[in-house]
Scaffold this motif. Structure first.
Motif, short mmCIF file in Angstrom:
data_model
loop_
_atom_site.label_atom_id
_atom_site.label_comp_id
_atom_site.label_asym_id
_atom_site.label_seq_id
_atom_site.Cartn_x
_atom_site.Cartn_y
_atom_site.Cartn_z
N THR A 104 -32.58 -33.82 -7.31
CA THR A 104 -32.50 -32.44 -6.86
C THR A 104 -31.95 -31.96 -5.35
O THR A 104 -31.49 -31.17 -5.14
CB THR A 104 -34.13 -31.80 -6.93
OG1 THR A 104 -34.37 -32.13 -8.48
CG2 THR A 104 -34.13 -30.28 -6.62
N PHE A 105 -32.31 -33.05 -4.36
CA PHE A 105 -31.88 -32.87 -3.08
C PHE A 105 -30.43 -32.76 -3.11
O PHE A 105 -29.59 -31.89 -2.23
CB PHE A 105 -32.29 -33.85 -2.05
CG PHE A 105 -32.30 -33.47 -0.80
CD1 PHE A 105 -32.97 -32.95 0.11
CD2 PHE A 105 -30.72 -33.94 -0.13
CE1 PHE A 105 -32.86 -32.71 1.34
CE2 PHE A 105 -30.59 -33.66 1.31
CZ PHE A 105 -31.89 -33.34 1.91
N ARG B 90 -29.24 -29.31 -4.74
CA ARG B 90 -29.24 -27.99 -4.05
C ARG B 90 -29.33 -28.04 -2.60
O ARG B 90 -28.66 -26.88 -2.07
CB ARG B 90 -31.01 -27.88 -4.09
CG ARG B 90 -31.89 -27.68 -5.41
CD ARG B 90 -31.43 -26.30 -6.18
NE ARG B 90 -32.29 -25.50 -4.99
CZ ARG B 90 -32.32 -23.98 -5.23
NH1 ARG B 90 -31.67 -23.49 -6.31
NH2 ARG B 90 -33.02 -23.30 -4.40
N ILE B 91 -28.91 -29.13 -2.04
CA ILE B 91 -28.70 -29.30 -0.54
C ILE B 91 -27.12 -29.83 -0.31
O ILE B 91 -26.52 -29.38 0.66
CB ILE B 91 -29.70 -30.05 0.14
CG1 ILE B 91 -31.30 -29.44 0.09
CG2 ILE B 91 -29.52 -30.05 1.53
CD1 ILE B 91 -31.59 -28.15 0.35
N ILE B 92 -26.95 -30.86 -0.64
CA ILE B 92 -25.52 -31.34 -0.62
C ILE B 92 -24.62 -30.72 -1.26
O ILE B 92 -23.37 -30.36 -0.58
CB ILE B 92 -25.53 -32.97 -0.90
CG1 ILE B 92 -26.81 -33.58 -0.38
CG2 ILE B 92 -24.39 -33.69 -0.57
CD1 ILE B 92 -26.43 -33.85 1.08
N VAL B 93 -24.59 -30.48 -2.45
CA VAL B 93 -23.23 -29.90 -3.16
C VAL B 93 -23.00 -28.39 -2.56
O VAL B 93 -21.66 -28.00 -2.41
CB VAL B 93 -23.62 -29.53 -4.92
CG1 VAL B 93 -22.60 -28.85 -5.41
CG2 VAL B 93 -23.93 -31.04 -5.34
N PRO B 94 -23.83 -27.55 -2.39
CA PRO B 94 -23.47 -26.27 -1.74
C PRO B 94 -22.59 -26.58 -0.29
O PRO B 94 -21.83 -25.68 0.01
CB PRO B 94 -24.72 -25.56 -1.49
CG PRO B 94 -25.58 -26.06 -2.46
CD PRO B 94 -25.40 -27.65 -2.53
N SER C 4 -39.96 -33.91 -14.31
CA SER C 4 -38.92 -34.42 -13.07
C SER C 4 -37.44 -34.26 -13.55
O SER C 4 -37.16 -34.09 -14.74
CB SER C 4 -39.25 -35.84 -12.91
OG SER C 4 -38.71 -36.72 -14.00
N PRO C 5 -36.54 -33.86 -12.77
CA PRO C 5 -36.80 -33.94 -11.10
C PRO C 5 -37.47 -32.80 -10.63
O PRO C 5 -37.84 -31.96 -11.20
CB PRO C 5 -35.34 -33.92 -10.61
CG PRO C 5 -34.63 -33.48 -11.50
CD PRO C 5 -35.16 -33.85 -12.87
N TRP D 187 -37.66 -27.08 1.64
CA TRP D 187 -36.21 -27.05 1.58
C TRP D 187 -35.40 -26.65 -0.11
O TRP D 187 -34.59 -26.21 -0.01
CB TRP D 187 -35.30 -28.41 1.76
CG TRP D 187 -36.04 -29.84 0.75
CD1 TRP D 187 -36.79 -30.71 1.27
CD2 TRP D 187 -35.48 -30.27 -0.38
NE1 TRP D 187 -37.13 -31.35 0.37
CE2 TRP D 187 -36.37 -31.23 -0.76
CE3 TRP D 187 -34.83 -29.63 -1.18
CZ2 TRP D 187 -36.19 -31.89 -2.01
CZ3 TRP D 187 -34.61 -30.10 -2.50
CH2 TRP D 187 -35.31 -31.46 -2.87
N LEU D 188 -36.68 -26.78 -0.93
CA LEU D 188 -36.22 -26.45 -2.42
C LEU D 188 -36.77 -25.15 -2.66
O LEU D 188 -35.94 -24.11 -3.36
CB LEU D 188 -36.77 -27.40 -3.30
CG LEU D 188 -36.77 -27.22 -4.81
CD1 LEU D 188 -35.26 -27.15 -5.30
CD2 LEU D 188 -37.68 -27.90 -5.53
N ILE D 189 -37.57 -24.60 -2.15
CA ILE D 189 -38.14 -23.23 -2.48
C ILE D 189 -38.31 -22.01 -1.17
O ILE D 189 -38.46 -20.91 -1.53
CB ILE D 189 -39.60 -23.46 -2.76
CG1 ILE D 189 -40.55 -24.02 -1.72
CG2 ILE D 189 -39.58 -24.30 -4.09
CD1 ILE D 189 -42.01 -24.02 -2.00
#
Length: 297
Positions: free
Chosen positions: A100-101, A104-108, A221-222, A242-244
């Motif tokens: 998920t990290f 949601r965080i790396i790919v963008p 999960s995840p 960081w997710l929500i």
């Protein structure tokens, strides 16, 4: 034979003289002769035929250099390219993170990274399974935990915080969810790790800790799947900021049990940057570390 010895032989063949090579290297000509004699003894054949005017390759020496010369050039080029990688970001960077990290965080952020470092190819290994950095040839990993054990270089990327959240539609039709004990009347969406699926820990403004048992019939999960379930109104969930954070800003999720810190493990959790060694850190790894720090500041 050492690479330095091979380089010496090639120099002598080009100049045709021990003395010329000795002058270039600022050493005594007799020392060059002793080194060549030792090489010839190790190889078992003569490399040079010595005359009063010039040093010529023997037939064996000519054959030997014709075979190993291209190899020496390839090795020199390999060294030059590898040294260049220490200075200029280039090559393939294998980056590991949780599923998920990573999504949601790396790919963008990869578009901006690619614009800055077009010579770097990124291979994202996004998985919730534990990955061995050395065995899986991972250059840089990001792990979410209270602390990191192991013989790696570890530095904090950012602190993380957890919240109990639920969809507004769920909260309108469900029992109140304002205090930790209110969770007893809800079926939570749970993560499969033991600590996350059995009880959550709350801390009030005075620092008093309260452990609250949680139950639920959805164990997912995840973490992205838990978020999706919470957005769908399937129950309250414990999720990292960081997710929500964007979901809360947009009103898609609401923070429950306000005024309390909450966790399933420890309160001082973080996202950590991990890499195998600080020595000779490739420029591509340094570039990614600096980029992530800037973009998440």
């Amino acid at each position: 034979m050492k690479l330095a010895d091979l380089s010496l032989i090639q120099e002598i063949a080009r100049h045709g003289s021990f003395a010329a090579v000795a002058r270039q290297r600022d050493v005594d000509a007799s020392s060059i002769g002793r080194i060549v004699a030792g090489i010839e003894h190790e190889l078992g054949f003569r490399l040079f035929a010595r005359t009063t005017r010039r040093m010529e390759l023997t037939e064996a020496g000519t054959l030997y250099l014709s075979r190993v010369g291209p190899l020496s050039e390839e090795l020199d080029r390999a060294v030059e390219e590898c040294r260049a990688m220490q200075v200029e970001p280039r090559g393939t960077l294998r980056l590991s993170a949780s599923a998920t990290f990573g999504q949601r965080i790396i790919v963008p952020r990869l578009s901006a990274f690619r614009a800055l470092y077009s010579a770097v190819t990124v291979e994202g290994v996004f998985s919730d399974s534990t990955i061995d950095l050395v065995a899986d040839r991972v250059d840089l990993a990001i792990r979410l935990a209270p602390m990191i054990d192991g013989d790696y270089v570890v530095s904090k990327l950012m602190d993380t915080r957890y919240r109990v959240v639920a969809a507004p539609d769920y909260l309108r039709r469900a029992p109140r969810l304002e205090q930790p004990e209110d969770l007893a009347h809800h079926r939570a969406i749970l993560f499969p790790y033991r600590d996350y699926r059995s009880r959550w820990i709350f801390r009030d403004a005075a620092g008093t800790l309260t452990e609250q048992a949680v139950e639920g019939d959805l164990v997912l999960s995840p973490a992205g799947a838990i978020r999706d379930a919470a957005l769908a109104g399937l129950g309250p969930a414990l999720l990292p900021d960081w997710l929500i954070s964007e979901d809360i800003e947009q009103g898609l999720l609401q923070t429950c049990i306000g005024g309390w810190d909450v966790t399933a493990t420890r309160f001082d959790t973080a996202a950590w940057l991990i890499y195998p060694s600080r020595s000779f850190l490739p420029a591509k790894v340094r570039a990614m570390i600096e980029f992530l720090r800037r973009s998440m500041a």
